[in-house]
Design an enzyme around this catalytic site. Sequence first.
Site, PDB file in Angstrom:
ATOM      1  NE  ARG A 283      -2.078  -1.232   3.666  1.00  0.00           N
ATOM      2  CZ  ARG A 283      -1.559  -0.333   4.480  1.00  0.00           C
ATOM      3  NH1 ARG A 283      -1.742   0.961   4.245  1.00  0.00           N
ATOM      4  NH2 ARG A 283      -0.855  -0.695   5.527  1.00  0.00           N
TER       5      ARG A 283
ATOM      6  CE  LYS B  59      -6.174  -3.928   4.629  1.00  0.00           C
ATOM      7  NZ  LYS B  59      -6.863  -4.616   5.755  1.00  0.00           N
TER       8      LYS B  59
ATOM      9  CG  HIS C  75      -6.590  -4.589  10.438  1.00  0.00           C
ATOM     10  ND1 HIS C  75      -5.251  -4.325  10.608  1.00  0.00           N
ATOM     11  CD2 HIS C  75      -6.674  -5.311   9.290  1.00  0.00           C
ATOM     12  CE1 HIS C  75      -4.553  -4.850   9.616  1.00  0.00           C
ATOM     13  NE2 HIS C  75      -5.398  -5.458   8.812  1.00  0.00           N
TER      14      HIS C  75
ATOM     15  CB  SER D 163       1.570  -6.997   8.147  1.00  0.00           C
ATOM     16  OG  SER D 163       2.152  -7.846   7.202  1.00  0.00           O
TER      17      SER D 163
ATOM     18  CE  LYS E  50      -4.446  -9.119  10.909  1.00  0.00           C
ATOM     19  NZ  LYS E  50      -5.033  -9.228   9.558  1.00  0.00           N
ATOM     20  CB  THR E  51      -3.637 -14.889   7.747  1.00  0.00           C
ATOM     21  OG1 THR E  51      -4.073 -13.575   7.387  1.00  0.00           O
ATOM     22  CG2 THR E  51      -4.190 -15.879   6.733  1.00  0.00           C
TER      23      THR E  51
ATOM     24  CG  ASP F 250      -7.199  -8.143   6.552  1.00  0.00           C
ATOM     25  OD1 ASP F 250      -6.368  -8.049   7.474  1.00  0.00           O
ATOM     26  OD2 ASP F 250      -7.264  -7.328   5.623  1.00  0.00           O
TER      27      ASP F 250
ATOM     28  NE  ARG G 282       0.091  -9.224   1.847  1.00  0.00           N
ATOM     29  CZ  ARG G 282      -0.471  -8.948   3.006  1.00  0.00           C
ATOM     30  NH1 ARG G 282      -1.530  -9.648   3.407  1.00  0.00           N
ATOM     31  NH2 ARG G 282      -0.003  -8.002   3.785  1.00  0.00           N
TER      32      ARG G 282
END
Length: 540
Positions: free
Chosen positions: A65, A205, A224, A242, A246-247, A261, A326
Amino acid sequence: MTNSGKQSGVFNAGHDLAAFGLTDLKAVYWNYSAPQLYEESIARKESRIAKGGALVVETGQHTGRSAADKFVVRTPQTEDTIWWDNNKAMTPEAFDLLKADMIAHAKGKELFVQDLYGGADPQNRIASRIVTEYAWHSLFIRNLLIRPEVAELAGYEPDMMIIDLPSFKADPAKYGCRSETVIACDLVNRVVLIGGTSYAGEMKKSVFTALNYSLPDSGVMPMHCSANLGDENDSAVFFGLSGTGKTTLSADASRTLIGDDEHGWGPDGIFNFEGGCYAKTIRLSQEAEPEIYATTQRFGTVLENVILDEQRVPDFDDGSLTENTRCAYPLDFIPNASATGRAPHPKNIIMLTADAFGVLPPISRLTPAQAMFHFLSGYTAKVAGTEKGVTEPEATFSTCFGAPFMPRHPSEYGDLLRSLIAKHDVTCWLVNTGWTGGAYGVGSRMPIKATRKLLSEALNGNLKKATFRTDASFGFEVPIAVDEVDDKILDPRETWADKEAYDAQAAKLVGMFRENFVKFEAHVDSEVLAAASIQQAAAE
């Protein structure tokens, strides 16, 4: 037909692009399916196909981003609601000029349109029409947002428009932006203009930012986070920046995945904002993350900036284009994914951090006030070598675990989260997936087996029955012993060979927390200040 040229796909002819000013287009491809978008993307030489069937793309100079190029339109209506310390302003006049020039730039082009939803709760979703220049962008956002049933498309009415034209180069002098790249958000009229970047994550986003702006007015908490659901109808929320897991940790084969997410927490429980997942793939392995790995081997997944070998096999250890490789895939590619994207109120909240200082315990229990403190802090750490100039662990504080997407002041989200925690009697945990036995370069990464075991015990309720000690540096509670976990790892100081070095490192990190929290002190109550003052005392 209002737009000139070819129009294909399933769409509502009464609500085409002309109302937005997009006319004189060579072709418009409406709501194309994955096979159709594969054909268009390959024909345009945007992508290649990997062994296994995934679509492989490169995003060029932008492999993440462009937060510095994101702007919010500043009007009397947004003046007192936007957190301007965190959001760059664009005038309405500059936005209108940018919009007109992007519309003019689109003339004669072939565009792809997806009519989608941001939000699995019909009462709190945004109907998002996404217009893209690239076919693979259309597939990406089709994977990431929620796809309406075909029958719904005939009556689809968009609440939000996103125009994504990577070939458009912004003029900073003309629009008041920073560079040729621009992400301009009119949050009142729900229009987002994206130019000068091929990074597809800007689209998803932008929808998240719009939901973060609108939902708090309805008492709904935008988060988030990832989320999953156990067999006892016990949902859990995982906050984390990140690289904190989390994932990975939410994709647990023993629990149903709600999403990886972005979620909302409203009167009826939690709900996914998305219909897909956007997982990091750098050093992805089948052994450590089998569910995510399997998605990279099938048709429909988009692999971003992943290197292929001569046989078109993805090399997930190759970060030569970026460490931020990704994969984007529909949620139903995960075998145990939720079909509804909705779940009851959570019983546990997990705040993840990758502490490269090697100071934090692998798991700690937080009071509601401590939870708000850590939520507003949003701590993790960068490690040496991940960015140019980073030679030792470097603290990162991203408030609410997602500062770039927070249009409102963090205290609004913090207060809302705290009230929901209290109302629904939620247990909060801080989990360190970072380093143990020393800081990065000396210690080792927290064993994922231990992290998974501790999380399992927290989520099934067993950990609440453990004996706890109060951490001398941070004031939260830490279990003394957990079955199948080395007792030593639960006390970070005991894992360090040099105990004095640990004490100095702990005091250093506490000082960083305190320095960062100063800006929030005027916005929190005495209980949260007390939670912060425990750390102040430790620092002194």
